[in-house]
Design a protein around this motif. Structure first.
Motif, PDB file in Angstrom:
ATOM      1  N   GLY A  38      35.120  37.953  42.775  1.00  0.00           N
ATOM      2  CA  GLY A  38      36.560  39.093  42.899  1.00  0.00           C
ATOM      3  C   GLY A  38      36.064  40.343  43.383  1.00  0.00           C
ATOM      4  N   GLU A  41      37.575  45.647  37.353  1.00  0.00           N
ATOM      5  CA  GLU A  41      38.443  45.250  38.345  1.00  0.00           C
ATOM      6  C   GLU A  41      37.791  44.054  39.196  1.00  0.00           C
ATOM      7  OE1 GLU A  41      39.980  48.004  40.736  1.00  0.00           O
ATOM      8  OE2 GLU A  41      40.927  46.628  42.172  1.00  0.00           O
ATOM      9  N   ARG A  91      37.266  41.023  36.449  1.00  0.00           N
ATOM     10  CA  ARG A  91      38.430  40.461  35.778  1.00  0.00           C
ATOM     11  C   ARG A  91      38.920  39.553  36.790  1.00  0.00           C
ATOM     12  NH1 ARG A  91      41.342  45.073  33.846  1.00  0.00           N
ATOM     13  NH2 ARG A  91      40.592  44.245  31.626  1.00  0.00           N
ATOM     14  N   LYS A  92      38.917  39.841  38.120  1.00  0.00           N
ATOM     15  CA  LYS A  92      39.459  38.984  39.349  1.00  0.00           C
ATOM     16  C   LYS A  92      38.396  37.501  39.196  1.00  0.00           C
ATOM     17  CE  LYS A  92      41.262  42.343  42.474  1.00  0.00           C
ATOM     18  NZ  LYS A  92      40.898  43.524  43.707  1.00  0.00           N
ATOM     19  N   GLU A 123      39.341  35.542  36.365  1.00  0.00           N
ATOM     20  CA  GLU A 123      40.784  34.807  36.491  1.00  0.00           C
ATOM     21  C   GLU A 123      40.507  33.744  37.433  1.00  0.00           C
ATOM     22  OE1 GLU A 123      43.315  38.773  35.419  1.00  0.00           O
ATOM     23  OE2 GLU A 123      43.520  37.779  37.497  1.00  0.00           O
ATOM     24  N   MET A 124      39.925  34.076  38.530  1.00  0.00           N
ATOM     25  CA  MET A 124      39.890  32.904  39.567  1.00  0.00           C
ATOM     26  C   MET A 124      38.967  31.531  38.838  1.00  0.00           C
ATOM     27  SD  MET A 124      37.969  33.001  43.225  1.00  0.00           S
ATOM     28  CE  MET A 124      37.927  31.430  44.290  1.00  0.00           C
TER      29      MET A 124
END
Ligand code: COA
Length: 316
Positions: A17, A62, A65-66, A69-70
């Motif tokens: 991310g 930020e 977190r991406k 999540e991915m």
């Protein structure tokens, strides 16, 4: 020294991310306060605009977190956080502590400062930790250089900006994606680019330029040798995003065409630790990297550091 990964336990990218602050500053915006022009900045650097704002922790959280999540993983399943930054939010503690807490992780966390080469340092360190038994590591490269830039100095203010890129690396049995790597530093050159504590960046731009091309080529050649590949077997080169002319000169010497080069600096400026992951994941997300492609990452920075890595990319 030629460094070949041990090959017993490797790692692969499971998720990634990026984060850029919402505020965009164009070259024209800079001309309001600096004696410069959009044309000069574009021609001499390739930069058109940059993102400014946020803190190193907020951008890291930020992007991290991406990536989590991915990857679809539980933050509590991550064994270590390695944050590459040259602009920590505080002198103490390491910004990785703030980021670890912000992402709901409980694991070892530390910062790495190898300036603009730092993301590659973090990537290789993570492979070392995985070779020693860790299963899952979050690596992040983040810098908020705008906080240590003198905005009245046209020598540096046109170059530097803010951003973050993060990746989850997961252990795999067998050699994994890292084929070869190299680290370098030459502390005798530290005065070419430095910021004293609490002060702004000073740079001898011409000399940094000259040395940068040399150290990038040297480091890339060492990684290629370690990986057993030649430059024409590289499908994508992801260079540190400092100046398009540095990238062009290094690629020319390596005999890698610009069509195989990942470039985002026109949009991002020089984001130091974030620059290689921003360019890499932009290329991956835009389907420029296929399964089995050989990707060469190569950075240079203050210190004067250099680092490179050859990765055989696999999405699955
Ligand atoms: N806008 C307009 N003119 C500028 C300028 C600016 N921002 N900065 C310098 N100039 C002028 C100079 O005064 C000089 O004018 P002169 O010919 O009348 O004396 C002319 O432009 C050329 O300056 P020079 O310093 O030779 O430019 P350059 O081509 O070396 O470019 C850098 C300057 C900083 C862009 C370039 O040296 C560079 O990118 N270096 C590497 C920096 C870097 O990557 N740092 C990060 C490392 S991680």
């Amino acid at each position: 020294m030629t460094l070949i990964p041990a090959g017993t336990i490797g790692a692969k990218f499971l998720g990634w991310g990026t984060a850029l602050p919402p505020k965009v500053v164009s070259n024209d915006d800079l001309t309001k306060t600096l004696d410069t022009s959009d044309e000069w900045i574009r021609e001499r650097t390739g930069i058109e605009r940059r993102h400014i704002g946020g803190s190193t922790a907020s951008l890291s959280i930020e992007a991290g977190r991406k990536a989590i999540e991915m990857a679809g993983v539980d933050p509590l399943s991550i064994d270590a956080l390695v944050l590459s930054t040259t602009t920590p939010d505080r002198t103490v503690p390491a910004t990785s502590a703030t980021v670890q807490h912000g992402l709901g992780m409980r694991c070892g966390a530390f910062d790495v400062n190898a300036a603009c080469s730092g993301f590659v340092y973090a990537l290789v360190i993570a492979h070392g930790l995985i070779a020693m038994g860790m299963k899952r590591i979050l690596i992040i490269g983040t810098d908020t250089l705008s906080r240590i830039t003198d905005w009245s100095d046209r020598n540096t203010a046109i170059l530097f900006a803010d951003g973050s890129g993060a990746a989850i690396l997961d252990a795999v049995s067998g050699p994994g994606q890292l084929l070869g790597w190299d680290f370098d530093a030459d502390g005798s050159l530290e005065d070419l680019l430095y910021a004293d504590i609490g002060k702004t960046l000073h740079m001898d731009g011409k000399e940094v330029f000259r040395r940068a091309v040399r150290v990038m080529v040297d480091s890339a050649e060492k990684s290629l040798k370690a990986s057993g590949l030649t430059a024409n077997e590289i499908d994508l080169i992801v260079p540190h995003q400092a100046n398009i002319r540095i990238i062009e000169a290094a690629c020319k010497r390596l005999d890698i065409p610009m069509s195989k080069t990942a470039v985002v600096l026109h949009e991002t400026g020089n984001t130091s630790s974030a620059s290689i992951p921003l360019a890499l994941f932009d290329a991956v997300d835009n389907h420029r990297v296929k399964n089995g492609d050989n990707v060469l990452l190569v950075g240079f920075g203050a210190g004067m550091t250099a680092a490179s890595a050859v990765i055989k990319w696999h999405n699955s």
